[in-house]
Design a protein around this motif. Structure first.
Motif, PDB file in Angstrom:
ATOM      1  N   GLY B  81       0.941  -1.313  -0.070  1.00 12.34           N
ATOM      2  CA  GLY B  81      -0.193  -0.057   0.014  1.00 12.34           C
ATOM      3  C   GLY B  81       0.673   1.201  -0.041  1.00 12.34           C
ATOM      4  O   GLY B  81       0.344   2.448   0.236  1.00 12.34           O
ATOM      5  N   ALA B  82       2.333   1.000  -0.148  1.00 12.10           N
ATOM      6  CA  ALA B  82       3.034   2.393   0.052  1.00 12.10           C
ATOM      7  C   ALA B  82       2.925   3.255  -1.051  1.00 12.10           C
ATOM      8  O   ALA B  82       2.550   2.647  -2.192  1.00 12.10           O
ATOM      9  CB  ALA B  82       4.456   1.720  -0.119  1.00 12.10           C
ATOM     10  N   ARG B  83       3.072   4.432  -0.762  1.00 13.77           N
ATOM     11  CA  ARG B  83       2.962   5.436  -2.049  1.00 13.77           C
ATOM     12  C   ARG B  83       4.215   5.136  -2.966  1.00 13.77           C
ATOM     13  O   ARG B  83       5.388   4.880  -2.439  1.00 13.77           O
ATOM     14  CB  ARG B  83       3.048   6.809  -1.518  1.00 13.77           C
ATOM     15  CG  ARG B  83       4.244   7.187  -0.520  1.00 13.77           C
ATOM     16  CD  ARG B  83       3.968   8.601   0.122  1.00 13.77           C
ATOM     17  NE  ARG B  83       5.085   8.551   0.904  1.00 13.77           N
ATOM     18  CZ  ARG B  83       5.258   9.734   1.568  1.00 13.77           C
ATOM     19  NH1 ARG B  83       4.639  10.842   1.343  1.00 13.77           N
ATOM     20  NH2 ARG B  83       6.205  10.004   2.519  1.00 13.77           N
ATOM     21  N   VAL B  84       4.039   5.711  -4.231  1.00 20.53           N
ATOM     22  CA  VAL B  84       5.069   5.420  -5.047  1.00 20.53           C
ATOM     23  C   VAL B  84       6.034   6.853  -5.531  1.00 20.53           C
ATOM     24  O   VAL B  84       6.825   6.954  -6.083  1.00 20.53           O
ATOM     25  CB  VAL B  84       4.586   4.695  -6.386  1.00 20.53           C
ATOM     26  CG1 VAL B  84       4.581   3.418  -5.821  1.00 20.53           C
ATOM     27  CG2 VAL B  84       3.577   5.364  -7.054  1.00 20.53           C
ATOM     28  N   ARG B  85       5.019   7.878  -5.083  1.00 24.46           N
ATOM     29  CA  ARG B  85       5.617   9.031  -5.672  1.00 24.46           C
ATOM     30  C   ARG B  85       5.324  10.138  -4.598  1.00 24.46           C
ATOM     31  O   ARG B  85       4.479  10.142  -4.147  1.00 24.46           O
ATOM     32  CB  ARG B  85       5.520   9.469  -6.891  1.00 24.46           C
ATOM     33  CG  ARG B  85       3.804   9.930  -7.204  1.00 24.46           C
ATOM     34  CD  ARG B  85       3.531  10.131  -8.448  1.00 24.46           C
ATOM     35  NE  ARG B  85       2.246  10.724  -8.544  1.00 24.46           N
ATOM     36  CZ  ARG B  85       1.147  10.012  -8.825  1.00 24.46           C
ATOM     37  NH1 ARG B  85       1.118   8.685  -8.751  1.00 24.46           N
ATOM     38  NH2 ARG B  85      -0.103  10.280  -8.917  1.00 24.46           N
ATOM     39  N   ASN B  87       4.617  13.800  -3.846  1.00 23.76           N
ATOM     40  CA  ASN B  87       4.139  14.953  -4.137  1.00 23.76           C
ATOM     41  C   ASN B  87       3.793  15.888  -2.896  1.00 23.76           C
ATOM     42  O   ASN B  87       2.977  16.905  -2.986  1.00 23.76           O
ATOM     43  CB  ASN B  87       3.298  15.366  -5.213  1.00 23.76           C
ATOM     44  CG  ASN B  87       1.805  14.489  -4.942  1.00 23.76           C
ATOM     45  OD1 ASN B  87       1.812  14.041  -3.602  1.00 23.76           O
ATOM     46  ND2 ASN B  87       1.095  14.659  -5.982  1.00 23.76           N
ATOM     47  N   ALA B  88       3.954  15.429  -1.801  1.00 17.59           N
ATOM     48  CA  ALA B  88       3.442  16.234  -0.520  1.00 17.59           C
ATOM     49  C   ALA B  88       4.478  17.239  -0.149  1.00 17.59           C
ATOM     50  O   ALA B  88       5.556  17.342  -0.495  1.00 17.59           O
ATOM     51  CB  ALA B  88       3.655  14.952   0.638  1.00 17.59           C
TER      52      ALA B  88
END
Lengths: 566, 88
Positions: B81-85, B87-88
């Motif tokens: 479920g981890a984020r892949v990019r 943009n935070a």
């Protein structure tokens, strides 16, 4: 003449376009400012409908304010202010615009006064929810967005068919008032609203979307999606008997999945489905007290689940994963986020001193007045189940003692501020519920902290807590391990998706064969036509053989002339 | 020289247990003292019944969660479920 009435939701829609061009520093202020301006526009106006315009013979009422939509509007706009403050943690102008347009379309849908405008605004909010999911950086968000588009596409189709049937009965049927679910048009609109609230079989879209949304996007989806459906049901189908069993099943499914899910964001979404089920049950009862309880409960759920989803989003934004099996001992590295997660869990549960408790107390009273024993038991047991799922289990996981030190890696301040503010709203309403009761359409004279109500409630939450903690200590509860729980969506993401892929491959091959055959036929036809054309279009050449037909014709003519003269 | 024992690592279970037990005991006490009140809800609303309901809910949830995870659970690898990019 068509005059535009300023529906408070339009302010957010316009601000959504504005943030696309605004620099990063101004975007959180623009979101919060738009929400405050919309709030002011709403509170500054007297109850009643604005002047109706006519378009194609139908009345278009862009603003109609009453106690029912005001309470939903206040909750959604407060939620938007909180989201605006949390938005300072990231730089994604497209997502900021999506959040504003989602909120704007949901608030617009609350305040319009005709069926066509409601359907248009609700459909826009559905599309924007999918857009918001597409904006997320989480893995699989694009696929989730496509699935959400399909869900809302079906919902929009149901709305469209329902409204068409309604309008076929005459322009007066466009007025946004109570409908009959036994008519064809009413049944389609009823089905569309059940999609929106996440009724059984349609409950999967919410947890799919929230689990794949961005940290702030999940909060926005929780605040602006299902609660619009609750409003629609309260407005169009109060006292519809079918809603009582549907709400009970929603509560049961939501509670069980909330406890069993490994992904805490999916668990939070299931918890929201369970609490939404309580609202649906109350709307199904339809007495003035039950409707007031449903509206008040929706108000408190918007804020409580916003807090919970933002708290989980804060952890997700830092760690990239909020699976129960992955966040054990997280309180060491994120102590403030962990504390806020527990408080938000208490708020979502409806623990005493939080807002959902005071509305749950009215809900139980409404069930008792209606003599619905099964509904009363379901509503009584729901906070206990959610206390385990949304507060105890996450708290025991994130505060689990693990050896070794962890470096501090706290969530960004704007996220913590957003969660803290949402929890503060929940606690302040829970401690002083008088002003919330004053907002309810049927303002009840009610004492939620009367010992006769508080004591059994505390007794039940305490007992469930003691039992669960002891069972966990004895290792009777499930072991936290990374897994996905199958749900109804496994059907269309599993066998149905496989069958769809297989059918697609077969159809592509058939199409390729047909294209190749058609190309061969075309080439053959072109060759034949070319040959014929060349034969017809051959230039004249004087050749000895070409004189023979001419000589034959001349001889025939000469013989004919001789025979004529003879 | 005696080697110092490693520092103890405590979770929050004890604190939560105390919190819940206090709520349960106080609630049960007041509930039993108000036993004369007429209540709606049949057996589930009788004095002390909410504590029994709480125990039942906990047991039911644990059992159903086991059943659901056994029947419907599919193992996944960590980080799915981890984020892949970012943009935070």
């Amino acid at each position: 003449m068509f005059a535009i009435t300023l529906n408070p939701g339009f302010v957010c829609l316009l601000a959504g376009l504005l943030v696309l061009a605004a620099p990063r520093a101004f975007r959180p202020a623009t979101i919060a400012g738009a929400a405050m301006l919309a709030l002011w526009l709403m509170l500054d106006r007297e109850f009643g409908a604005a002047e109706a315009a006519r378009q194609m013979g139908l009345p278009v009422v862009l603003l109609s304010l009453d106690a029912l939509n005001r309470i939903f509007g206040i909750a959604m706009l407060i939620a938007l202010i909180v989201i605006g403050l949390s938005s300072g943690a990231r730089r994604n102008r497209v997502e900021d615009a999506a959040i504003l347009i989602l909120a704007g379309s949901a608030v617009s849908a609350l305040f319009v006064g005709d069926l066509v405008s409601f359907v248009a605004a609700a459909s826009l909010s559905g599309l924007t929810a999918a857009w918001l999911t597409f904006c997320s950086p989480a893995r699989g968000s694009a696929q989730s967005g496509v699935r959400l588009l399909i869900w809302f596409g079906i919902e929009g189709l149901l709305f469209l068919v329902g409204v068409s049937f309604q309008l076929s009965a005459g322009a007066a049927s466009s007025i946004f008032a109570r409908l009959d679910a036994n008519t064809l048009g009413g049944a389609f609109i009823f089905a569309a609203l059940l999609f929106r609230v996440g009724a059984p079989f349609a409950h999967v879209w919410l947890k799919d979307a929230i689990a794949h949304a961005s940290p702030v996007g999940a909060g926005a989806l929780a605040a602006f999606s299902t609660m619009l459906g609750v409003y629609g049901l309260a407005r169009l189908f109060p006292a519809e008997p079918l809603l009582l069993p549907i709400g009970m099943v929603m509560a049961a499914i939501g509670a069980v999945y909330a406890v069993a899910e490994d992904d805490l964001r999916r668990a939070a979404a299931s918890g929201l489905t369970a609490q939404t089920g309580a609202c649906v049950m109350l709307i199904g009862i339809g007495s003035p007290l039950a409707l007031a309880a449903a509206e008040g409960h929706a108000f408190t759920l918007i804020l409580a689940f916003l807090a919970l989803n933002l708290a989980l989003g804060a952890i997700f934004g830092r760690t990239g994963d909020v699976r129960a099996s992955a966040v054990e001992g997280l309180a060491k590295s994120m102590p403030i986020s962990a504390a806020l997660l527990c408080l938000a869990g208490l708020a979502a549960t409806g623990a005493p001193s939080f807002a959902a408790y005071v509305t749950n107390a009215i809900a139980l009273e409404a069930m008792a007045q209606w003599q619905s024993q099964l509904g009363w038991i379901a509503l009584s047991a729901l906070p206990a189940a959610l206390f385990v799922a949304l507060m105890l289990r996450p708290a025991l996981i994130v505060y689990r003692a693990l050896p070794g030190a962890s470096a501090r890696n706290e969530a960004p301040f704007p996220m913590l501020l957003g969660v803290g503010l949402a929890v503060f709203f929940c606690a302040s309403i829970g401690l002083a519920p008088g002003w919330l009761y004053g907002l309810l359409p049927a303002a009840p004279a009610f004492q939620p902290f009367e010992i006769g109500r508080l004591a059994p409630y505390a007794e039940m939450l305490g007992a469930v807590g003691v039992a669960y903690i002891l069972m966990r200590a004895l290792r009777l509860t499930h072991k936290e391990m990374p897994l996905n729980l199958l749900d109804v969506d496994a059907l269309y993401r599993g066998p149905a998706a496989g069958a769809g892929r297989w059918l697609g491959v077969v159809l592509l091959r058939l199409y390729g064969t047909w294209r190749a055959a058609w190309a061969r036929v075309g080439a053959y036809a072109a060759r034949v036509v070319g040959r014929l054309s060349r034969a017809c279009d051959r230039p004249y050449r004087a050749a000895p053989s070409a004189a023979a037909p001419l000589a034959a014709a001349a001889i025939s003519l000469a013989i004919a002339l001789l025979m004529q003269s003879g | 020289m005696i080697k110092a024992p490693p520092p103890k690592h405590r979770g929050i279970a004890g604190l939560l247990l105390l919190f819940c037990a206090t709520g349960a005991v106080a609630g049960l006490g007041f509930d039993l003292s108000l036993a004369a009140d007429a209540r709606f809800g049949g057996a589930a609303a009788q004095p002390g019944a909410r504590a029994v309901m709480g125990l039942g809910v906990a047991a039911l949830l644990v059992a159903v969660a086991h059943a659901f995870r056994w029947m419907l659970g599919r193992r996944v690898s960590h980080g799915e479920g981890a984020r892949v990019r970012d943009n935070a």
